[in-house]
Design an enzyme around this catalytic site. Structure first.
Site, short mmCIF file in Angstrom:
data_model
loop_
_atom_site.label_atom_id
_atom_site.label_comp_id
_atom_site.label_asym_id
_atom_site.label_seq_id
_atom_site.Cartn_x
_atom_site.Cartn_y
_atom_site.Cartn_z
N THR A 279 -40.20 10.58 68.68
CA THR A 279 -39.90 9.74 68.82
C THR A 279 -40.02 8.93 67.56
OG1 THR A 279 -39.75 7.44 69.84
CG2 THR A 279 -42.14 8.52 69.73
N LYS B 257 -37.50 10.82 64.06
CA LYS B 257 -36.54 11.13 64.26
C LYS B 257 -36.03 12.10 63.77
CE LYS B 257 -35.83 9.65 69.30
NZ LYS B 257 -34.56 9.15 69.97
N ASP C 112 -30.83 13.54 73.76
CA ASP C 112 -30.57 11.92 73.94
C ASP C 112 -28.89 12.27 74.54
OD1 ASP C 112 -32.74 10.82 73.44
OD2 ASP C 112 -32.46 10.15 71.18
N THR D 279 -23.70 -4.63 60.88
CA THR D 279 -23.63 -4.14 59.33
C THR D 279 -21.76 -3.30 59.93
OG1 THR D 279 -25.72 -4.58 59.25
CG2 THR D 279 -24.30 -3.28 57.85
N GLU E 233 -20.48 -1.38 57.66
CA GLU E 233 -20.45 -0.78 55.95
C GLU E 233 -20.61 0.47 57.43
OE1 GLU E 233 -21.47 -3.57 55.63
OE2 GLU E 233 -19.42 -3.41 54.73
N TYR F 236 -34.53 -0.94 78.14
CA TYR F 236 -34.41 -0.94 80.37
C TYR F 236 -36.01 -1.76 80.58
CZ TYR F 236 -37.79 2.63 78.15
OH TYR F 236 -39.05 3.21 77.67
P1 ATR Z 1 -31.61 2.45 67.36
O1 ATR Z 1 -31.81 4.43 67.27
O2 ATR Z 1 -31.93 2.92 68.80
O3 ATR Z 1 -30.48 3.26 67.27
P2 ATR Z 1 -31.76 1.51 64.64
O4 ATR Z 1 -30.77 2.91 64.04
O5 ATR Z 1 -32.66 0.85 64.07
O6 ATR Z 1 -32.42 2.06 66.54
O7 ATR Z 1 -29.95 0.30 65.10
C1 ATR Z 1 -30.54 -0.26 65.45
C2 ATR Z 1 -28.85 -1.20 65.78
O8 ATR Z 1 -29.19 -2.17 67.08
C3 ATR Z 1 -28.06 -1.57 64.62
O9 ATR Z 1 -26.55 -0.91 65.17
C4 ATR Z 1 -28.20 -2.47 64.75
O10 ATR Z 1 -27.24 -3.45 63.60
P3 ATR Z 1 -27.32 -3.20 62.28
O11 ATR Z 1 -26.45 -1.61 61.71
O12 ATR Z 1 -26.61 -4.31 61.54
O13 ATR Z 1 -28.50 -3.74 61.30
C5 ATR Z 1 -28.11 -3.16 65.94
N1 ATR Z 1 -29.33 -4.54 65.73
C6 ATR Z 1 -30.09 -5.21 65.65
N2 ATR Z 1 -30.40 -6.17 65.76
C7 ATR Z 1 -29.42 -6.81 66.02
C8 ATR Z 1 -28.75 -8.05 66.04
N3 ATR Z 1 -29.68 -9.03 66.37
N4 ATR Z 1 -27.38 -8.51 66.36
C9 ATR Z 1 -26.42 -7.47 66.33
N5 ATR Z 1 -26.70 -5.94 66.06
C10 ATR Z 1 -28.30 -5.79 66.20
#
Ligand code: ATR
Length: 298
Positions: free
Chosen positions: A71, A75, A111, A163, A165, A237
């Site tokens: 985890t 990963k 997943d 983001t 991109e 969850y």
């Molecule tokens: P995971 O493995 O759980 O998917 P991650 O790879 O860190 O975790 O991705 C988190 C996602 O949540 C990303 O898409 C992130 O957006 P950014 O790419 O812009 O960082 C999104 N995310 C996290 N906090 C956010 C917030 N406050 N508002 C909008 N998007 C958020």
């Protein structure tokens, strides 16, 4: 028999590695499976500091650990230690399940499978083809969800991310792998996200927005973006009903939280490790039990 009374010299050992690891509920899921299926294995969480990952993995191999889950934050890092990786894990670019076969590590990602099983079983929807989907987020979870949905033949996916991109990168990657224009990327602007949400059959939040303790946040703030009959899935969850799911429910949507995904990805890992198939009947029974046990304290 109690799981601890079962442990003897022949017990197979499985772990989950990560950091932090204190809040994982995977041990309860796996050890319940061990008990119910009378399989002589035990599953224990192990916290590993980044600088110790290399020696820890070598230690697992030399001590004959049968397998482990991976985890956050390992990963991707774990890929360097693998002998082979399955296609799903390659597409996602991350591994959550490792099996040790004669000292060689094989990597999988359950997943995607866990998400699809949860979605289909909890909605009683068998055919996802022709569905229009919107996904919020472009991280690791999003990649797993996308991989699962594309395999199921969904019609199109609108991918929205803060983001832009990152969403665009995923769009290019998946459209190239599957050789069709299935994903369109967007940035997180109110007008676009509300309209795309309203026009979709299935709406999925893969971001951490709204997770405990930030329960007053939601990726969608306008409840009128939802309409009756839509399926709305939040991978979060904790809390069991996020603000996002609360809005959707108030509009008559079918809402699902991420506990099912967590449980089904564990069941898939268990199947890989033990070379068995767990029946849908038993899966459903287990999910009911876990939801009752865990949803009260999450
Ligand atoms: P995971 O493995 O759980 O998917 P991650 O790879 O860190 O975790 O991705 C988190 C996602 O949540 C990303 O898409 C992130 O957006 P950014 O790419 O812009 O960082 C999104 N995310 C996290 N906090 C956010 C917030 N406050 N508002 C909008 N998007 C958020």
């Amino acid at each position: 028999m109690n799981i601890f009374e079962m442990v003897n010299g022949k017990t197979k050992i499985y772990n989950v590695i990560g950091n932090p690891i204190d809040h994982t509920i995977s041990p309860q899921i796996h050890n319940t499976l061990n008990r119910v299926l009378k399989i002589n294995s035990i599953y224990v969480p192990v916290k590993i500091e980044k600088e110790n990952l290399n020696t820890a993995i070598k230690g697992f191999i030399s001590s004959g650990i049968s397998g482990f889950n991976v985890t956050v934050p390992y990963k991707k890092d774990i890929i360097d230690f693998l002998y082979k990786m399955d296609n799903t894990a390659k597409y996602i670019g991350a591994v959550n399940t490792v099996k040790n076969i004669n000292g060689k590590l094989y990597g999988y990602n359950t997943d995607a499978d866990g998400f699809i099983k949860s979605l289909k079983i909890e909605t009683e929807l068998d055919d996802l083809s022709m569905k229009k989907v919107i996904i919020f987020g472009s991280g690791g979870t999003s990649m797993a969800v996308i991989t699962g949905l594309i395999k199921e033949g969904v019609k199109d996916i609108s991918l929205i991310n803060r983001t832009y991109e990152k969403a665009e990168r995923l769009m290019r990657k998946f459209n190239l792998i599957y050789d069709k224009k299935i994903i369109n990327a967007y940035s997180l602007k109110d007008e676009i996200k509300n309209k795309l949400t309203f026009d979709s059959d299935i709406i999925i939040n893969t971001t951490s927005v709204g997770m405990t303790p930030n329960t007053m946040e939601s990726i969608i703030e306008n409840r009128n973006s939802f309409k009756k009959g839509q399926i709305v899935y939040d991978v979060i969850y904790t809390p069991s009903q996020s603000r996002f799911l609360g809005f959707a429910k108030s509009q008559g949507c079918k809402t699902i939280n991420g506990l099912g995904m967590l449980i089904y990805q564990a069941i898939s890992a268990y199947e890989i490790w033990n070379d068995i198939k767990i029946s849908d009947k038993l899966s459903k029974k287990l999910i009911k039990l876990f939801k009752k046990n865990f949803q009260e304290d999450v």
